[in-house]
Design a protein around this motif. Structure first.
Motif, mmCIF file in Angstrom:
data_model
loop_
_atom_site.group_PDB
_atom_site.id
_atom_site.type_symbol
_atom_site.label_atom_id
_atom_site.label_comp_id
_atom_site.label_asym_id
_atom_site.label_seq_id
_atom_site.Cartn_x
_atom_site.Cartn_y
_atom_site.Cartn_z
ATOM 1 N N THR A 89 0.841 -1.207 -0.026
ATOM 2 C CA THR A 89 -0.035 0.070 -0.049
ATOM 3 C C THR A 89 0.819 1.289 0.089
ATOM 4 O OG1 THR A 89 -1.809 -1.093 1.263
ATOM 5 C CG2 THR A 89 -1.753 1.401 1.091
ATOM 6 N N THR A 90 0.515 2.112 -0.704
ATOM 7 C CA THR A 90 0.951 3.620 -0.807
ATOM 8 C C THR A 90 -0.078 4.660 -0.870
ATOM 9 O OG1 THR A 90 2.899 2.819 -2.052
ATOM 10 C CG2 THR A 90 2.507 5.180 -2.109
ATOM 11 N N ALA A 91 0.007 5.426 -0.051
ATOM 12 C CA ALA A 91 -1.246 6.371 0.278
ATOM 13 C C ALA A 91 -0.675 7.791 0.837
ATOM 14 C CB ALA A 91 -2.365 5.967 1.408
ATOM 15 N N ARG A 92 -1.641 8.851 0.258
ATOM 16 C CA ARG A 92 -1.094 10.075 0.657
ATOM 17 C C ARG A 92 -2.435 10.925 0.829
ATOM 18 N NH1 ARG A 92 3.020 14.157 -0.634
ATOM 19 N NH2 ARG A 92 2.222 16.060 -0.558
ATOM 20 N N ILE A 93 -2.585 11.886 1.901
ATOM 21 C CA ILE A 93 -3.474 12.380 2.348
ATOM 22 C C ILE A 93 -2.973 14.018 2.265
ATOM 23 C CG2 ILE A 93 -5.432 13.123 4.111
ATOM 24 C CD1 ILE A 93 -5.367 10.073 4.793
ATOM 25 N N ASP A 94 -3.607 15.056 1.761
ATOM 26 C CA ASP A 94 -3.310 16.479 1.926
ATOM 27 C C ASP A 94 -4.354 17.376 2.565
ATOM 28 O OD1 ASP A 94 -0.700 16.254 0.433
ATOM 29 O OD2 ASP A 94 -1.613 15.780 -1.304
ATOM 30 N N PHE A 95 -3.853 17.955 3.566
ATOM 31 C CA PHE A 95 -5.211 18.838 4.176
ATOM 32 C C PHE A 95 -4.694 20.329 3.902
ATOM 33 C CE2 PHE A 95 -3.646 15.556 6.805
ATOM 34 C CZ PHE A 95 -5.064 14.907 7.537
ATOM 35 N N ALA A 96 -5.658 21.081 2.997
ATOM 36 C CA ALA A 96 -5.453 22.403 2.604
ATOM 37 C C ALA A 96 -6.518 23.469 3.055
ATOM 38 C CB ALA A 96 -5.557 22.438 0.865
ATOM 39 N N ARG A 97 -6.173 24.198 4.003
ATOM 40 C CA ARG A 97 -6.696 25.371 4.480
ATOM 41 C C ARG A 97 -8.516 24.663 4.911
ATOM 42 N NH1 ARG A 97 -5.337 30.621 0.879
ATOM 43 N NH2 ARG A 97 -3.008 30.296 0.942
ATOM 44 N N ILE A 98 -8.405 23.837 5.796
ATOM 45 C CA ILE A 98 -9.584 23.256 6.078
ATOM 46 C C ILE A 98 -9.848 23.808 7.552
ATOM 47 C CG2 ILE A 98 -10.464 21.043 7.354
ATOM 48 C CD1 ILE A 98 -8.490 19.544 5.588
ATOM 49 N N ASP A 99 -11.391 24.251 7.462
ATOM 50 C CA ASP A 99 -12.012 25.071 8.346
ATOM 51 C C ASP A 99 -12.292 24.196 9.736
ATOM 52 O OD1 ASP A 99 -13.221 26.642 10.037
ATOM 53 O OD2 ASP A 99 -14.656 27.585 8.582
ATOM 54 N N LEU A 100 -11.596 24.118 10.784
ATOM 55 C CA LEU A 100 -11.946 23.315 11.992
ATOM 56 C C LEU A 100 -13.202 23.481 12.153
ATOM 57 C CD1 LEU A 100 -10.811 21.163 14.096
ATOM 58 C CD2 LEU A 100 -10.247 23.261 15.431
ATOM 59 N N SER A 101 -13.746 24.723 12.604
ATOM 60 C CA SER A 101 -15.131 24.902 12.872
ATOM 61 C C SER A 101 -15.998 24.338 12.140
ATOM 62 C CB SER A 101 -15.524 26.352 13.056
ATOM 63 O OG SER A 101 -15.493 26.957 11.432
ATOM 64 N N ARG A 102 -15.887 24.053 10.749
ATOM 65 C CA ARG A 102 -16.767 23.194 9.948
ATOM 66 C C ARG A 102 -16.883 21.640 10.328
ATOM 67 N NH1 ARG A 102 -20.537 21.954 7.922
ATOM 68 N NH2 ARG A 102 -21.293 21.748 5.939
ATOM 69 N N ILE A 103 -15.463 21.075 10.523
ATOM 70 C CA ILE A 103 -15.369 19.624 11.079
ATOM 71 C C ILE A 103 -16.057 19.562 12.377
ATOM 72 C CG2 ILE A 103 -13.894 18.115 11.826
ATOM 73 C CD1 ILE A 103 -12.001 19.097 9.749
ATOM 74 N N MET A 104 -15.947 20.715 13.411
ATOM 75 C CA MET A 104 -16.315 20.510 14.600
ATOM 76 C C MET A 104 -17.956 20.764 15.004
ATOM 77 S SD MET A 104 -13.584 19.174 16.242
ATOM 78 C CE MET A 104 -13.606 19.263 18.060
ATOM 79 N N GLN A 105 -18.405 21.344 13.923
ATOM 80 C CA GLN A 105 -19.750 21.912 14.264
ATOM 81 C C GLN A 105 -21.008 21.279 14.831
ATOM 82 O OE1 GLN A 105 -20.983 23.663 10.515
ATOM 83 N NE2 GLN A 105 -21.779 21.614 9.808
ATOM 84 N N ALA A 106 -20.773 19.734 14.558
ATOM 85 C CA ALA A 106 -21.797 18.864 14.838
ATOM 86 C C ALA A 106 -21.773 18.803 16.580
ATOM 87 C CB ALA A 106 -21.788 17.469 14.291
ATOM 88 N N THR A 107 -20.741 19.298 17.111
ATOM 89 C CA THR A 107 -20.580 18.964 18.624
ATOM 90 C C THR A 107 -21.201 20.011 19.462
ATOM 91 O OG1 THR A 107 -18.430 18.039 18.315
ATOM 92 C CG2 THR A 107 -18.844 18.649 20.603
ATOM 93 N N ALA A 108 -21.887 19.747 20.381
ATOM 94 C CA ALA A 108 -22.808 20.779 21.090
ATOM 95 C C ALA A 108 -21.932 21.817 21.677
ATOM 96 C CB ALA A 108 -23.894 19.864 22.067
ATOM 97 N N ASP A 109 -22.379 23.167 21.519
ATOM 98 C CA ASP A 109 -21.831 24.025 22.435
ATOM 99 C C ASP A 109 -20.136 24.348 21.936
ATOM 100 O OD1 ASP A 109 -24.122 24.919 23.487
ATOM 101 O OD2 ASP A 109 -23.697 23.196 25.061
ATOM 102 N N SER A 110 -19.747 23.751 20.962
ATOM 103 C CA SER A 110 -18.302 23.834 20.686
ATOM 104 C C SER A 110 -17.974 25.086 19.740
ATOM 105 C CB SER A 110 -17.893 22.387 19.651
ATOM 106 O OG SER A 110 -16.397 22.595 19.382
ATOM 107 N N LYS A 111 -16.842 25.650 20.423
ATOM 108 C CA LYS A 111 -16.441 26.823 19.802
ATOM 109 C C LYS A 111 -15.149 26.656 19.116
ATOM 110 C CE LYS A 111 -18.728 29.544 23.334
ATOM 111 N NZ LYS A 111 -18.562 30.703 24.412
ATOM 112 N N ALA A 112 -15.019 25.447 18.764
ATOM 113 C CA ALA A 112 -13.621 25.334 18.362
ATOM 114 C C ALA A 112 -13.438 25.955 16.837
ATOM 115 C CB ALA A 112 -13.496 23.760 18.030
#
Length: 714
Positions: A440-463
Motif C-alpha cells: 500500500t502507498t497512500a497520501r492525504i493532503d490537508f489544505a486550508r480546512i476550517d476546523l469549525s466546519r469539522i467540529m460544528q456537530a458537537t454541542a456548544d463547541s466553539k472550536a
C-alpha cells in the motif's frame, strides 16, 4: 343342372384362400395390435441417447393428420456417476406429444402443437467437482466446446404449448450452496391470454433460507421469442428481498428488457451470492431502478434509494461474460452520512453486540476488518461517486468526490476528496495484492480546512481554526490497523488560530483525558490556541516526534515521545513554559502513557513540587523548513508562520530553541548560534542550583500517582 368343371374350382380356391387369409390377418392385427410391442425399442433408443437407463410401461399412438404419441410411467434413472442417489433423475405419470404430420410431409417443418406432462418430477444435482446429472454425457461433465451447437434456437422445433400439471422439482447445487424444492404449474392459453408458467421455491441458497415465487409467460413463448416475455418475480434470500417486474424482449437473443427491480435488506454485502458482485458491509438499504440487458452487459440504471440515513442513486453496468466480471458504476448522493460508507474503508456499520463487546475489549483504535482479497479478485471495477452534501454526527464535511479502480485484485484510489468550507481534504492510494496482504502507498493532503466546519456537530463547541499539512503511508497489511502497524511515512499538520483550547481538546481527546491534560499543562481554563504544529515521522509502525508545538497567548508547550501502532500504546511527554513576564513559570513535564484507547496522564515530580526544573528548557522548536507546508496549508499570513520565525530568531522568555532539525532531503544542517549553546549550559547549571535550593527529593511512581490524584480532586 349344369356343374362347374372340377378344373375351374381347383384353380380359384387358392386365390380366395390367400385373399381371405390376408384380410383375416389385417382384421386380427387391427383387433389385437398393441403399440407396446415397440416399448423395448423405445427404451433402448432413449437410454442410448440420454446415457442413462430410460423406461416406459406403455406406448399409445393416435394416428391422424395430427398424430398424438402418449407414454405412461416414464422413468429416467440417474447417470452412473450419481447411481448412489435414491431418487430417479426424472419421472412422469404420463407424457403426451402431438405432431403435425401433414406439415412435416408437405413443408418439412416440424410443428408440435402440444407437449403435456402429468405429475412430472425431477432431481437436478451438481457437485463442487463440476459433475452434474443434467448434462447428457457419459461422465456427467459438460461436453467440449467444439461439440456444442452454436445456434440452439434455430434447431428447436415449433412447439405450440408445453402443459405441466402438478410438477415437482428438487435442485441441489453444491457450488452455490443451494438445496431447494420447487413446484411447477402451467395455465392454458385462453383467448388473448397466452397462458403462464408458475413456480414456487423453498429451501436454502448460499447458506441462507430462500423463498421465491415466479409468474411468467409460458416456457414456449420464451422459446418462440416472438413477443415480449412477461416476468413477475419475488425472492427472499435470508433477510434480503428482491422483486422484478416487467417484460423481457427477445430473451433468447438478449434483445433487451423493460424490468423494474427493487431490492432491500440489512446489508449489501449479503448480495454477493445473488449477484456475484462484491460489496462491503453497509447499513440497511432499499433501492429501486430499471434493469436492462443486452448480449454483453446488464445495466441497472437510474436507480434511487436509501442506504442507512443516506440517499443513493446512479447507474451500474455489469459484463458477466468477462473473467473476472467487469463492473462500471457511476453513483451519487444528495446527502450522505459518512458512517454509512464505513464498510468501504474497513469500518463495521451495524455492529453486532458481540462485535461491540470485542471492540470494547480491544486496544486497537483503527479498523481491523481485513480486506477480502478473493472477492476483489472476482471483479474488475471502475467506480465514481459524488456526495453533494455530507453530514456526520462526528465529522460533518461539505461534499465527497471519489474515483477508484479494482483491477485483478489491485485497488487504485485515484481520488477521495472532501470539501471543507474553503478547504480540501484530498487523498489517493494504491493497494496491490501480495499474497494475503496489500502493498500500500497512500497520501492525504490537508489544505486550508476550517476546523469549525469539522467540529460544528458537537454541542456548544466553539472550536475554530485553519488546518493544513499532509500525511504519507507506505506499508504491507490487510486492514487499516495492520497497515499502520507496519507503516512508514509521517504526518505534518498545522492548526492556525485554533480558538478556545477547551473547545478543542475535549472533542479531540475525550472529556476525561482532556481535563487531565489541561490540568497538567497548567494553562488557564480558557485560552486561545494561536498555533499547533506536529511534524511526526512514522517508521515501522512507530510514530516519533520531530516537532510538536502548541502556542497559546500565555505559553508554549512542546511534546516529545512516540505512538506505537504495533502495541497500540503511547509514551509521550509535554512541557509548558510561560511566554509573558506577567505569567508565573508553569510546571515542568508530564507524561501520557499506556494504551492509545485509554492512556494515563501522569506528571513528573517537578510539577508536584511546584519547582520549575530548568532541565526542561532545551526545546527543539519547529524548523524553518516547515514554512512552505504552513504557508500552503493555512496561508502565508498565518500566526504559525510568524511563530516559527519568532521562535527561531527571538525565543520567548529567554528559552533557547536548541538544535534545529533540517528539511527532508536538504544537504546540510543548520548551525546553532553560540549564544544558544551558552544559554543551554547556563540552564543546566541553574537547574542544579534550583534543585539544591528547593531541596526537591526523588519521588517513586506510586508517590507521584497518589499526589496527582489528590491534586485532581481539589
Amino acid at each position: 343342372m349344369t356343374e362347374t368343371p372340377p378344373q375351374t374350382r381347383a384353380k380359384s380356391h387358392p386365390v380366395l384362400i390367400g385373399l381371405g387369409s390376408f384380410l383375416l390377418a389385417i382384421i386380427l392385427l387391427i383387433i389385437f395390435w398393441s403399440w407396446d410391442w415397440f416399448v423395448p425399442l423405445v427404451n433402448s433408443r432413449a437410454s442410448a441417447i440420454l446415457h442413462r437407463k430410460t423406461t416406459i410401461e406403455h406406448l399409445h399412438v393416435a394416428l391422424g393428420r395430427v398424430t398424438t404419441i402418449r407414454v405412461e410411467n416414464l422413468k429416467i434413472e440417474q447417470p452412473k456417476t450419481f447411481a448412489q442417489e435414491k431418487n430417479l433423475f426424472a419421472e412422469s405419470k404420463e407424457l403426451a406429444v402431438s405432431v403435425d404430420v401433414w406439415s412435416y410431409l408437405w413443408h418439412r417443418a416440424l410443428h408440435i402443437p402440444l407437449i403435456a406432462l402429468t405429475d412430472p418430477k425431477a432431481d437436478i444435482l451438481a457437485r463442487k467437482n463440476g459433475e452434474n446429472n443434467y448434462t447428457f454425457t457419459e461422465d456427467g461433465k459438460p461436453a467440449p466446446a467444439n461439440e456444442k451447437k452454436t445456434d440452439q434456437a434455430s434447431s428447436l422445433p415449433d412447439i405450440g404449448e408445453l402443459r405441466i400439471t402438478n410438477g415437482a422439482l428438487h435442485v441441489r447445487h453444491d457450488p452455490l450452496q443451494a438445496d431447494m424444492q420447487m413446484g411447477v404449474e402451467t395455465t392454458r392459453p385462453e383467448g388473448n391470454n397466452r397462458g403462464s408458467l408458475r413456480l414456487t421455491a423453498k429451501g436454502r441458497y448460499a447458506q441462507q433460507p430462500i423463498t421465491a415465487r415466479f409468474v411468467g409467460g409460458t416456457v414456449l413463448s420464451f422459446v418462440a421469442d416472438k413477443e415480449p416475455y412477461p416476468v413477475d418475480l419475488f425472492v427472499q434470500n435470508g433477510p434480503t428481498t428482491a422483486t422484478l417486474k416487467g417484460d423481457v424482449v427477445h430473451p433468447l437473443t438478449l434483445g433487451g428488457a423493460r424490468l423494474k427491480l427493487h431490492f432491500a435488506g440489512p446489508d449489501m454485502s449479503l448480495l454477493y451470492p445473488l449477484t456475484g458482485v462484491p460489496i462491503p458491509r453497509t447499513p440497511a438499504y432499499s433501492i429501486a431502478g430499471t434493469l436492462n440487458y443486452a448480449r454483453d452487459h446488464i445495466v441497472f440504471k437510474d436507480f434511487e434509494g436509501k442506504m442507512g440515513t443516506s440517499d443513493i442513486g446512479g447507474t451500474i453496468e455489469v459484463n458477466p461474460h468477462e473473467k473476472p466480471m467487469s463492473v462500471q458504476a457511476n453513483l451519487h448522493s444528495k446527502q450522505v452520512n459518512l458512517v454509512d460508507l464505513g464498510g468501504f474503508i474497513g469500518a463495521k456499520p451495524n455492529k453486532t453486540k458481540a462485535e461491540e463487546k470485542a471492540e470494547a475489549k480491544s486496544n486497537t483504535v483503527l479498523p481491523d476488518t481485513p480486506i477480502n482479497i478473493p472477492k476483489l479478485n472476482a471483479v474488475n471495477a471502475h467506480v465514481t461517486y459524488r456526495g453533494a452534501h455530507i453530514e456526520n454526527q462526528k465529522v460533518p464535511l461539505d461534499n465527497i468526490d471519489a474515483e477508484f479502480f479494482v483491477t485483478d485484485g489491485a485497488i487504485d484510489l485515484k481520488r477521495l476528496n472532501f470539501a471543507v468550507g474553503q478547504g480540501t481534504l484530498a487523498s489517493s492510494a494504491t493497494l496491490k495484492p501480495d499474497g494475503k496482504l496489500f502493498d500500500t502507498t497512500a497520501r492525504i493532503d490537508f489544505a486550508r480546512i476550517d476546523l469549525s466546519r469539522i467540529m460544528q456537530a458537537t454541542a456548544d463547541s466553539k472550536a475554530q481554526g485553519i488546518i493544513g499539512g499532509h500525511m504519507t503511508l507506505k506499508a504491507k497489511g490487510n486492514s487499516i490497523a495492520s497497515l499502520m502497524a507496519a507503516g512508514n511515512g509521517g504526518l505534518t499538520l498545522v492548526l492556525d488560530q485554533g480558538g478556545d483550547i477547551t473547545a478543542i481538546l475535549p472533542n479531540v481527546l475525550g472529556l476525561q483525558l482532556a481535563n487531565a491534560v489541561l490540568s497538567a499543562l497548567g494553562l488557564p481554563s480558557h485560552t486561545d490556541i494561536r498555533c499547533f504544529i506536529a511534524d511526526m515521522p512514522l517508521r515501522n509502525g512507530i510514530v516519533s516526534t520531530n516537532t510538536l508545538l502548541l502556542e497559546t497567548g500565555e505559553a508554549r508547550t512542546l511534546g516529545k515521545g512516540t505512538i506505537n501502532f504495533r502495541t497500540n500504546k503511547l509514551d509521550y511527554a509535554l512541557t509548558t513554559r510561560s511566554q509573558k513576564p506577567t505569567i508565573a513559570s508553569l510546571p515542568g513535564a508530564f507524561h501520557i502513557t499506556g494504551p492509545i484507547k485509554s492512556p494515563t496522564v501522569l506528571p513528573g515530580a517537578e510539577i508536584l513540587g511546584r519547582a520549575a526544573a530548568a532541565t526542561g528548557l532545551g526545546f527543539v522548536f519547529p524548523p524553518l523548513a516547515l514554512l512552505p507546508t504552513i504557508q500552503i496549508g493555512v496561508g502565508d499570513k498565518s500566526l504559525c508562520s510568524r511563530a516559527v520565525q519568532e521562535v527561531n530568531t527571538n525565543p520567548a522568555a529567554g528559552i533557547a530553541p536548541g538544535a534545529l532539525s533540517h528539511a527532508r532531503g536538504s544537504a546540510g544542517k543548520q548551525k546553532v548560534p553560540s549564544s544558544t549553546k551558552t544559554r543551554t549550559v547556563d540552564d543546566k547549571k541553574a537547574a542544579s542550583s534550583q534543585n539544591k535550593k528547593t531541596g526537591q527529593k526523588h519521588m517513586t511512581p506510586a508517590e507521584v500517582r497518589a499526589a496527582w490524584e489528590a491534586k485532581l480532586k481539589k
